[in-house]
Design an enzyme around this catalytic site. Structure first.
Site, PDB file in Angstrom:
ATOM      1  CB  THR A 101      -0.911   0.023   1.229  1.00  0.00           C
ATOM      2  OG1 THR A 101      -0.102   0.010   2.425  1.00  0.00           O
ATOM      3  CG2 THR A 101      -1.855  -1.167   1.234  1.00  0.00           C
ATOM      4  CB  CYS A 142       0.601   1.185  10.412  1.00  0.00           C
ATOM      5  SG  CYS A 142      -0.369   1.202   8.897  1.00  0.00           S
ATOM      6  CB  CYS A 172      -2.464   0.095  12.519  1.00  0.00           C
ATOM      7  SG  CYS A 172      -3.544   0.740  11.207  1.00  0.00           S
ATOM      8  NE  ARG A 224       0.258   7.718   0.381  1.00  0.00           N
ATOM      9  CZ  ARG A 224       0.338   6.648  -0.383  1.00  0.00           C
ATOM     10  NH1 ARG A 224       1.392   6.467  -1.165  1.00  0.00           N
ATOM     11  NH2 ARG A 224      -0.620   5.737  -0.373  1.00  0.00           N
ATOM     12  CB  CYS A 275      -1.633   4.582   8.593  1.00  0.00           C
ATOM     13  SG  CYS A 275      -3.268   3.862   8.833  1.00  0.00           S
ATOM     14  CB  CYS A 303      -2.835   3.810  13.286  1.00  0.00           C
ATOM     15  SG  CYS A 303      -1.412   3.701  12.177  1.00  0.00           S
ATOM     16  CG  ASP A 349      14.428  11.942  49.778  1.00  0.00           C
ATOM     17  OD1 ASP A 349      14.428  13.156  49.502  1.00  0.00           O
ATOM     18  OD2 ASP A 349      13.404  11.307  50.110  1.00  0.00           O
TER      19      ASP A 349
END
Length: 488
Positions: free
Chosen positions: A30, A34, A38, A63, A65, A68, A438
């Site tokens: 695709t 992601c 996702c 690119r 998604c 998500c 402490d």
């Protein structure tokens, strides 16, 4: 982690949100990438490629998604738990150093050549500092597009792009949408009030807000920090500008409302707020390690996901730590508030009661020691620290070397182990900082049957490494320590 293919495949197929930010899944069929969690059905294993960063995925031509939003994942916890060159570089890039000073400025801050920095980042992250900064600019642009109605040209320059054309090209390449379309698709992103930008800060669950916000409010300096209407509010100095941040914990994110004097500082402001709340931590890994100790196990099980409260102003916190030596928390706040009124930078806060930015070290360099209501030795300690911070001989910045900073702080007169480790914990962000002297830690150790002397407790704490700063948060949960309670 991206090189552990089998583990990555299992995380993707189970949609395990714990690994969001650890790696990214590029899908060959695709052309998108992601986060592991996702909600879309996982791709075939043959079509998966694993990337160490969103910048590497973008540079490889993938690119983000649209479902998500992997570019908005929590940051990798690696960069806040390591002290090597790559981790220091990533902290500085998140703080905006590349946008402000370029790659050469980044290399100078790290003390290495540009070639060495480039090589280290490419070996581990698959891309160089320019691409990493570009990915950060793209996410800043998305926030501005979805959360404001600024003109496109203003968004471009506020996000750090040198031209509207590069802004348009980057947004289209990263998100496969034109900027106007990205804004049109945004829902529920209106400003909370005029001039206020609202951002959701994601985190890895679980998160215990009680100690985190309780500690910040209990130690808040009047005029610089406050708790108001269910949110922790603080002023931030950002280069030549400033911001006011309001941080409100929610079940799955922290609502961050920002009022910025200059929108170009947005990404830096977000990074510092995330660092303040330790939102990039991996609480499951931390808690699993501490649970292995039978003494700590009940404490972890009772309130898992404790974070280490940090700071947006490392130098200012160091001064506050010295002011707080051997006095109560209330007295330390009073001393710090006096410095703020006398030397801080006044600001306007139309939505609350903040009045100043904490003074810079340079503005405290001319401090009259006679005006400090301390013993003489502590006056000298404050002045020597301020001088060291002002001339750069002590570097507490995002890219500072943790061990070198410890050594230089220790060499200053009047600064002991408690102060050094508290600065390492909250200002430097070292997850293994430990304060065995402490009083709260020693009291908890005694009640739990642990050694209560600093030397013996330090030896006993060896199995808690490298998460001793988190162990301190659980030890403070023993008894009625005021930092354990969320303000009402």
């Amino acid at each position: 982690m991206h090189q552990d293919t089998e583990r990555c495949i299992r995380a993707v197929q189970s949609r395990d949100s714990r690994f969001d930010g650890w790696f990214f899944t590029a899908v060959l069929s695709t052309g998108i990438y992601c986060r592991p969690s996702c909600p879309v059905p996982p791709p075939k294993v043959a079509n998966m490629r694993f990337m160490p960063s969103s910048a590497a995925a973008q540079q490889a031509g993938f690119r983000a998604c649209k479902r998500c939003r992997p570019d908005a994942s929590p940051g990798s916890p690696e960069w806040n738990q390591r002290a090597d060159l790559t981790a220091r570089a990533m902290r500085l890039i998140a703080d905006g150093v590349v946008d402000r000073s370029g790659v050469s400025g980044l290399a100078t801050r790290l003390g290495y050549s540009v070639r060495q920095v480039e090589r280290h980042l490419r070996e581990e992250l698959g891309t160089g500092p320019l691409a990493l900064a570009r990915a950060q600019r793209a996410q800043t642009a998305r926030i501005l597009l979805e959360g404001t109605r600024l003109p496109m040209a203003d968004v471009a320059f506020a996000a750090g792009f040198s031209s509207v054309r590069s802004f348009n090209d980057t947004v289209r390449e990263v998100f496969a949408l034109a900027p106007t379309e990205l804004r049109r698709r945004a829902t529920g992103s209106e400003l909370a009030a005029p001039g206020v930008l609202t951002v959701r800060l994601p985190f890895r669950e679980p998160l215990c807000p009680d100690n985190l916000f309780g500690h910040l409010v209990e130690t808040a300096v009047p005029g610089v920090e406050e708790w108001r209407d269910g949110a922790f509010r603080c002023s931030l100095r950002l280069g030549t500008g400033h911001a006011i941040a309001s941080l409100r914990p929610m079940p799955q994110h922290v609502v961050c409302e920002l009022v910025l004097s200059d929108l170009r500082h947005l990404s830096t402001a977000i990074a510092r707020c995330r660092r303040l709340l330790d939102l990039d931590a991996d609480p499951v890994a931390v808690d699993d390690a501490l649970r292995a100790d039978p003494v700590l196990q009940p404490l972890v099980d009772a309130a898992p996901g404790r974070r280490v409260p940090r700071t947006t102003d490392p130098e200012g916190f160091a001064v506050r730590a010295v002011l707080g030596q051997q006095v109560s928390t209330a007295a330390a706040r009073t001393h710090a508030a006096r410095l703020v009124v006398a030397h801080g930078t006044p600001i306007d806060d139309p939505h609350g009661g903040l009045t100043h930015l904490f003074p810079e070290p340079s503005s405290l360099a001319s401090l009259d020691p006679a005006r400090l209501a301390f013993p003489t030795s502590r006056r000298h300690a404050v002045l020597r620290l301020v001088e060291a911070l002002a001339d750069g001989s002590v570097d507490l910045g995002a890219g500072g070397d943790w061990q070198e900073a410890r050594a230089r702080l220790t060499a200053l007169p009047g600064i002991g182990p408690w102060t050094v480790e508290m600065i390492a914990m909250r200002a430097l962000g070292d997850p293994d900082a430990f304060v065995p002297s402490d009083l709260g830690v020693r009291a908890a150790a005694q009640r739990l049957g642990l050694p209560s002397t600093p030397g013996a407790l330090t030896r006993r704490s060896a199995p808690w490494r490298p998460w001793r700063a988190y162990a301190v948060q659980y030890l403070w949960a023993v008894g009625d320590h005021p930092v354990n309670q969320m303000p009402s």
